[in-house]
Design a protein around this motif. Structure first.
Motif, PDB file in Angstrom:
ATOM      1  N   ARG A  74      19.448  48.723  -6.148  1.00 56.96           N
ATOM      2  CA  ARG A  74      20.626  48.265  -5.414  1.00 56.96           C
ATOM      3  C   ARG A  74      21.915  48.669  -6.122  1.00 56.96           C
ATOM      4  NH1 ARG A  74      22.452  43.950  -8.096  1.00 56.96           N
ATOM      5  NH2 ARG A  74      20.981  42.749  -9.317  1.00 56.96           N
ATOM      6  N   ILE A  75      21.911  48.700  -7.435  1.00 60.84           N
ATOM      7  CA  ILE A  75      23.093  49.124  -8.187  1.00 60.84           C
ATOM      8  C   ILE A  75      23.313  50.622  -8.006  1.00 60.84           C
ATOM      9  CG2 ILE A  75      24.043  49.378 -10.512  1.00 60.84           C
ATOM     10  CD1 ILE A  75      22.673  46.715 -11.208  1.00 60.84           C
ATOM     11  N   ILE A  76      22.231  51.389  -8.081  1.00 59.29           N
ATOM     12  CA  ILE A  76      22.342  52.842  -7.896  1.00 59.29           C
ATOM     13  C   ILE A  76      22.851  53.147  -6.498  1.00 59.29           C
ATOM     14  CG2 ILE A  76      21.034  54.997  -7.787  1.00 59.29           C
ATOM     15  CD1 ILE A  76      19.106  53.738  -9.865  1.00 59.29           C
ATOM     16  N   ALA A  77      22.279  52.495  -5.495  1.00 67.52           N
ATOM     17  CA  ALA A  77      22.683  52.740  -4.110  1.00 67.52           C
ATOM     18  C   ALA A  77      24.156  52.423  -3.906  1.00 67.52           C
ATOM     19  CB  ALA A  77      21.819  51.915  -3.159  1.00 67.52           C
TER      20      ALA A  77
ATOM     21  N   ASN B 132      18.992  56.712 -17.515  1.00 68.67           N
ATOM     22  CA  ASN B 132      19.794  56.916 -18.712  1.00 68.67           C
ATOM     23  C   ASN B 132      20.838  55.849 -18.976  1.00 68.67           C
ATOM     24  OD1 ASN B 132      18.433  59.254 -19.227  1.00 68.67           O
ATOM     25  ND2 ASN B 132      19.918  60.573 -18.220  1.00 68.67           N
ATOM     26  N   GLN B 133      21.186  55.020 -18.013  1.00 67.58           N
ATOM     27  CA  GLN B 133      22.285  54.088 -18.224  1.00 67.58           C
ATOM     28  C   GLN B 133      21.895  52.864 -19.030  1.00 67.58           C
ATOM     29  OE1 GLN B 133      24.339  53.228 -14.615  1.00 67.58           O
ATOM     30  NE2 GLN B 133      25.573  55.071 -14.808  1.00 67.58           N
ATOM     31  N   CYS B 134      20.734  52.327 -18.845  1.00 65.16           N
ATOM     32  CA  CYS B 134      20.305  51.136 -19.592  1.00 65.16           C
ATOM     33  C   CYS B 134      19.302  51.551 -20.658  1.00 65.16           C
ATOM     34  CB  CYS B 134      19.653  50.115 -18.666  1.00 65.16           C
ATOM     35  SG  CYS B 134      20.757  49.461 -17.436  1.00 65.16           S
TER      36      CYS B 134
ATOM     37  N   LYS C 275      23.626  65.168  -6.378  1.00 68.50           N
ATOM     38  CA  LYS C 275      23.321  63.791  -5.974  1.00 68.50           C
ATOM     39  C   LYS C 275      22.013  63.329  -6.603  1.00 68.50           C
ATOM     40  CE  LYS C 275      24.688  62.046  -2.128  1.00 68.50           C
ATOM     41  NZ  LYS C 275      24.947  61.690  -0.749  1.00 68.50           N
ATOM     42  N   THR C 276      21.014  64.204  -6.631  1.00 68.78           N
ATOM     43  CA  THR C 276      19.738  63.862  -7.263  1.00 68.78           C
ATOM     44  C   THR C 276      19.929  63.641  -8.754  1.00 68.78           C
ATOM     45  OG1 THR C 276      18.579  65.173  -5.606  1.00 68.78           O
ATOM     46  CG2 THR C 276      17.348  64.603  -7.583  1.00 68.78           C
ATOM     47  N   LYS C 277      20.722  64.512  -9.384  1.00 72.46           N
ATOM     48  CA  LYS C 277      20.994  64.343 -10.818  1.00 72.46           C
ATOM     49  C   LYS C 277      21.642  62.997 -11.091  1.00 72.46           C
ATOM     50  CE  LYS C 277      21.593  69.227 -11.888  1.00 72.46           C
ATOM     51  NZ  LYS C 277      22.530  70.274 -12.273  1.00 72.46           N
ATOM     52  N   LYS C 278      22.581  62.615 -10.230  1.00 71.96           N
ATOM     53  CA  LYS C 278      23.277  61.343 -10.417  1.00 71.96           C
ATOM     54  C   LYS C 278      22.314  60.162 -10.264  1.00 71.96           C
ATOM     55  CE  LYS C 278      27.453  58.926  -9.032  1.00 71.96           C
ATOM     56  NZ  LYS C 278      28.650  58.934  -8.202  1.00 71.96           N
ATOM     57  N   VAL C 279      21.439  60.213  -9.246  1.00 67.92           N
ATOM     58  CA  VAL C 279      20.470  59.134  -9.027  1.00 67.92           C
ATOM     59  C   VAL C 279      19.520  59.020 -10.215  1.00 67.92           C
ATOM     60  CG1 VAL C 279      18.496  58.418  -7.610  1.00 67.92           C
ATOM     61  CG2 VAL C 279      20.604  59.172  -6.509  1.00 67.92           C
ATOM     62  N   ILE C 280      18.972  60.148 -10.663  1.00 70.14           N
ATOM     63  CA  ILE C 280      18.023  60.146 -11.787  1.00 70.14           C
ATOM     64  C   ILE C 280      18.720  59.674 -13.059  1.00 70.14           C
ATOM     65  CG2 ILE C 280      16.540  61.601 -13.233  1.00 70.14           C
ATOM     66  CD1 ILE C 280      15.403  61.066 -10.435  1.00 70.14           C
ATOM     67  N   ASP C 281      19.938  60.166 -13.291  1.00 69.92           N
ATOM     68  CA  ASP C 281      20.680  59.776 -14.485  1.00 69.92           C
ATOM     69  C   ASP C 281      20.949  58.272 -14.491  1.00 69.92           C
ATOM     70  OD1 ASP C 281      22.131  60.424 -16.931  1.00 69.92           O
ATOM     71  OD2 ASP C 281      23.913  59.842 -15.790  1.00 69.92           O
ATOM     72  N   MET C 282      21.347  57.750 -13.350  1.00 72.20           N
ATOM     73  CA  MET C 282      21.614  56.311 -13.277  1.00 72.20           C
ATOM     74  C   MET C 282      20.332  55.495 -13.424  1.00 72.20           C
ATOM     75  SD  MET C 282      24.448  56.198 -10.271  1.00 72.20           S
ATOM     76  CE  MET C 282      24.612  54.439 -10.292  1.00 72.20           C
ATOM     77  N   ARG C 283      19.248  56.012 -12.901  1.00 77.42           N
ATOM     78  CA  ARG C 283      17.982  55.271 -12.946  1.00 77.42           C
ATOM     79  C   ARG C 283      17.429  55.190 -14.371  1.00 77.42           C
ATOM     80  NH1 ARG C 283      15.003  51.354 -10.533  1.00 77.42           N
ATOM     81  NH2 ARG C 283      12.803  51.773 -10.714  1.00 77.42           N
TER      82      ARG C 283
ATOM     83  N   GLN D  42      16.920  52.601   0.270  1.00 80.02           N
ATOM     84  CA  GLN D  42      15.784  53.463   0.627  1.00 80.02           C
ATOM     85  C   GLN D  42      16.145  54.935   0.469  1.00 80.02           C
ATOM     86  OE1 GLN D  42      12.630  52.276   1.273  1.00 80.02           O
ATOM     87  NE2 GLN D  42      12.154  54.419   0.917  1.00 80.02           N
ATOM     88  N   GLY D  43      17.389  55.294   0.787  1.00 78.01           N
ATOM     89  CA  GLY D  43      17.815  56.687   0.630  1.00 78.01           C
ATOM     90  C   GLY D  43      17.767  57.139  -0.821  1.00 78.01           C
ATOM     91  N   THR D  44      18.211  56.275  -1.741  1.00 77.25           N
ATOM     92  CA  THR D  44      18.159  56.645  -3.163  1.00 77.25           C
ATOM     93  C   THR D  44      16.716  56.705  -3.658  1.00 77.25           C
ATOM     94  OG1 THR D  44      18.492  54.333  -3.793  1.00 77.25           O
ATOM     95  CG2 THR D  44      20.441  55.732  -3.696  1.00 77.25           C
TER      96      THR D  44
END
Length: 193
Positions: free
Chosen positions: A162-165, A152-154, A142-150, A173-175
């Motif tokens: 809000r998009i990541i969440a 690496n995507q753009c 889950k952490t990898k997914k959050v960091i990757d989305m934050r 807040q959780g993300t």
């Protein structure tokens, strides 16, 4: 004895719109200059806003004219309120534009770009690659997914929380908490940050 008739703002504005009446415009400017000055002083106070404030004060007549032309009495507001809000938003937009494009003199421009914390772009890239390898080795899925989305995507931009969440199925807040926890763990093992 002469009686003084006071003409309503709406009538003055109607004369300005329909007949391009200069006397009505001058009367409107005379009546509402104080409101305009108050809003400019409130939102463009301070030494860093001196030139913007001076520009606003020089354009007072034009700004009040434009507000009169754009004013719609059907919207159930009075002209002074409309003028104050219009001036406020113009001041805030000016401040936001300056934040996006910071001005600097030619003597301040350096050959190698550096960030606010004094690191060069090469050092930032090195830290980012170390952080990405840390995430791959040490963090849960889950952490990898959050960091990757934050990060690496753009290209050259961070993805909004809000998009990541929404994609992870958590609260914003959780993300952010997962992200910050990962950063603090990285800071403990790294000597860069």
């Amino acid at each position: 004895m002469d009686t003084i008739t006071i003409v309503k703002d709406e009538e003055l504005i109607l004369r300005i719109k329909d007949d391009a009446d200069q006397d009505s415009l001058l009367e409107l400017i005379d009546r509402h200059s104080g409101i305009y000055h108050t809003m400019v002083d409130r939102f463009l106070s301070g030494p860093t806003n001196c030139s913007d404030k001076q520009n606003f004060l020089e354009d007072k007549s034009l700004a009040i004219y434009n507000s009169a032309i754009n004013f719609d009495p059907e919207r159930n507001t009075k002209f002074p309120t409309y003028l104050a809000n219009d001036t406020k938003w113009k001041c805030l937009n000016t401040l936001n534009k300056r934040k996006k494009f910071t001005q600097c003199s030619l003597s301040e421009v350096k050959s190698e770009p550096s960030s606010e914390n004094g690191m060069t772009s090469m050092q930032e890239q090195e830290v980012l690659s170390l952080f990405k390898s840390f995430v791959k080795q040490e963090c849960d899925e889950k952490t990898k997914k959050v960091i990757d989305m934050r990060y690496n995507q753009c290209l050259n931009k961070t993805t909004p929380w809000r998009i990541i969440a929404g994609k992870v199925g958590m609260s914003i807040q959780g993300t952010i908490n997962i992200h910050n926890r990962c950063l603090s763990q990285f800071k403990k093992v790294s000597n860069y940050v």
